[in-house]
Enzyme design. Structure first.
Site, PDB file in Angstrom:
ATOM      1  N   THR A   1       0.838  -1.215   0.000  1.00 60.39           N
ATOM      2  CA  THR A   1       0.000   0.000   0.000  1.00 60.39           C
ATOM      3  C   THR A   1       0.870   1.263   0.000  1.00 60.39           C
ATOM      4  OG1 THR A   1      -0.035   0.182   2.423  1.00 60.39           O
ATOM      5  CG2 THR A   1      -1.776  -1.166   1.411  1.00 60.39           C
TER       6      THR A   1
ATOM      7  N   LEU B   1       3.065   4.459   0.267  1.00 54.87           N
ATOM      8  CA  LEU B   1       4.404   4.826  -0.191  1.00 54.87           C
ATOM      9  C   LEU B   1       5.253   3.600  -0.508  1.00 54.87           C
ATOM     10  CD1 LEU B   1       5.145   7.807   2.262  1.00 54.87           C
ATOM     11  CD2 LEU B   1       3.962   7.807   0.054  1.00 54.87           C
TER      12      LEU B   1
ATOM     13  N   ARG C   1       6.545  -7.819  13.518  1.00 54.50           N
ATOM     14  CA  ARG C   1       6.756  -7.867  14.975  1.00 54.50           C
ATOM     15  C   ARG C   1       7.248  -9.233  15.417  1.00 54.50           C
ATOM     16  NH1 ARG C   1       0.851  -5.572  16.396  1.00 54.50           N
ATOM     17  NH2 ARG C   1       0.414  -6.973  14.665  1.00 54.50           N
TER      18      ARG C   1
ATOM     19  N   TYR D   1       9.589  14.197  12.448  1.00 47.93           N
ATOM     20  CA  TYR D   1       9.547  14.319  13.913  1.00 47.93           C
ATOM     21  C   TYR D   1      10.361  13.222  14.628  1.00 47.93           C
ATOM     22  CZ  TYR D   1       5.402  11.191  13.567  1.00 47.93           C
ATOM     23  OH  TYR D   1       4.539  10.153  13.297  1.00 47.93           O
TER      24      TYR D   1
ATOM     25  N   GLY E   1       7.939  14.428   4.628  1.00 46.20           N
ATOM     26  CA  GLY E   1       6.857  15.283   5.135  1.00 46.20           C
ATOM     27  C   GLY E   1       5.536  14.698   4.659  1.00 46.20           C
ATOM     28  N   PRO E   2       4.487  15.511   4.544  1.00 45.82           N
ATOM     29  CA  PRO E   2       3.185  14.962   4.158  1.00 45.82           C
ATOM     30  C   PRO E   2       3.100  14.484   2.702  1.00 45.82           C
ATOM     31  CG  PRO E   2       3.055  17.354   4.433  1.00 45.82           C
ATOM     32  CD  PRO E   2       4.415  16.948   4.880  1.00 45.82           C
TER      33      PRO E   2
ATOM     34  N   ARG F   1      -5.752   7.982   9.498  1.00 43.12           N
ATOM     35  CA  ARG F   1      -5.394   7.896  10.923  1.00 43.12           C
ATOM     36  C   ARG F   1      -4.835   9.196  11.489  1.00 43.12           C
ATOM     37  NH1 ARG F   1      -4.215   3.023   8.301  1.00 43.12           N
ATOM     38  NH2 ARG F   1      -5.140   1.228   9.349  1.00 43.12           N
TER      39      ARG F   1
END
Ligand code: HXC
Ligand code: NAP
Length: 290
Positions: A27, A29, A77, A157, A199-200, A209
């Site tokens: 899905t 990117l 995981r 971030y 970034g976005p 989300r």
């Protein structure tokens, strides 16, 4: 001249002969980067939890690019599942040259509203998932004395932190530390580690989300970007293809930000003065010079 950032950048067959594992490749990117890798001649294993999504993507990308793409279900995981996915890739393609840690989980929430399980689920997908794949692939490369390239998708971030996505910020910061640490430790084995901090870039997974209604209608993600636009998939795919190719052989331990200047816009003390008009600047200058 027309913009070229939506055009493919590298020369034909720039990734021919390489096998690339893309986590979260079914899905968003991950799919976009996979598409370009296939167009450049790579073989790609796409992996995530949902086999139906992976198989549908694989079928479409085979059709679109003529490339070889293998869909393998794997929850990153779980270390055993990662090893099985890796074994399946070796069985199919005989080698692995690149690991792209792209799978992630995220949602916005005040931190005090999170259960410990909600914190766990994000950190486990992002940080544990990345180190599980890195460890499994790295051990194999080192044992076989084969060079390799790791590319981790973080966020802007990851360096500065962000309110309301604290598990993601915590985990991405860990992935950034992993990137920089192994860039030094594993360089002697011919293994490079780099990261991209996007970034976005609108995707269904992220937007549903991070910008759910009523936020979506009140907040324009492009508004805080100095270039006043969101990212286009091809410009991210161009950067990723360069960083996994041999053209970037001397780039190691780097995190490349691709965000139109967004995070710096939030950082500079006087950046908000961009809102001032020329008339206001005339007035201010007069007052100051008086
Ligand atoms: C608070 C929540 C929550 C929410 C889930 N939980 N959603 N808590 N607010 N919105 C809690 C649940 O109640 C549960 O805790 C725990 O989290 C696990 O939830 P599950 O639904 O059981 O988990 P699971 O089915 O494994 O789904 C994982 C997921 C989901 C992360 C919650 O969203 C997912 O599958 N995401 C994958 C794709 C994704 O997130 N893509 C976006 C990446 S965007 P309790 O205590 O109740 O058991 C990105 C971009 C960043 O990273 C930068 C953008 C600019
Ligand atoms: P996305 O489409 O939701 O991609 C996340 C992928 O991770 C999905 O394919 C998902 O597939 C997979 N995944 C989730 N949990 C997994 C698990 N336990 N094991 C294996 N795979 C798992 O969102 P996206 O926007 O393309 O995000 C891709 C990457 O870009 C992420 O690392 C994200 O943090 C980063 N990023 C995105 C943006 C943006 O603006 N879009 C900005 C900065 C960084 P399954 O559900 O099938 O498992």
């Amino acid at each position: 001249m027309a913009s070229t950032y939506t055009q493919p950048m590298l020369r034909d067959n720039a990734l021919a002969g390489k096998t690339i594992i893309v986590t979260g490749g079914g899905t968003g990117l991950g799919r976009a980067m996979t598409t370009y890798f296939l167009q450049l001649g790579a073989n790609v294993t796409i992996t995530s939890r949902k086999l139906d999504v992976l198989e549908a993507t694989a079928a479409e990308l085979r059709q679109q690019t003529g490339g070889k793409v293998l869909a393998v279900a794997c929850d990153v995981r779980k270390y055993d599942a990662v090893e099985a996915m890796l074994a399946r890739t070796y069985e199919e393609f005989g080698r692995v040259d690149v690991l792209l840690n792209n799978a992630a989980g995220n949602f916005i929430s005040p931190t005090e509203r999170l259960s410990h399980k909600a914190f766990d689920v994000i950190v486990d997908i992002v940080l544990k998932g990345s180190y599980n794949c890195t460890l499994a692939v790295g051990k194999r490369w080192i044992a076989e004395q084969q060079p390799g390239t790791i590319l981790n998708i973080v966020t802007t971030y990851a360096s500065v932190g962000s309110a309301f996505v604290v598990p993601s910020a915590t985990a991405k910061a860990g992935v950034l530390a992993l990137t920089r640490s192994l860039a030094v430790e594993w360089a002697k084995y011919g293994i490079r580690s780099n990261a991209i901090a996007p970034g976005p870039f609108p995707t269904e997974g992220a937007w549903s989300r991070l910008f759910p209604e009523p936020l979506a209608s009140q907040l324009d993600p492009a508004a805080s970007v100095p270039l006043k636009r969101v990212g286009q998939y091809q410009e991210l795919a161009n950067l990723a293809a360069y960083l996994v190719s041999d053209f970037s052989a001397y780039v190691n331990g780097e995190v490349v930000t691709i965000d139109g200047g967004e995070w710096l816009n939030g950082a500079g003390e006087f950046n908000k003065l961009s809102a001032l008009t020329p008339d206001m600047w005339d007035q201010i200058e007069k007052t100051m010079r008086r």
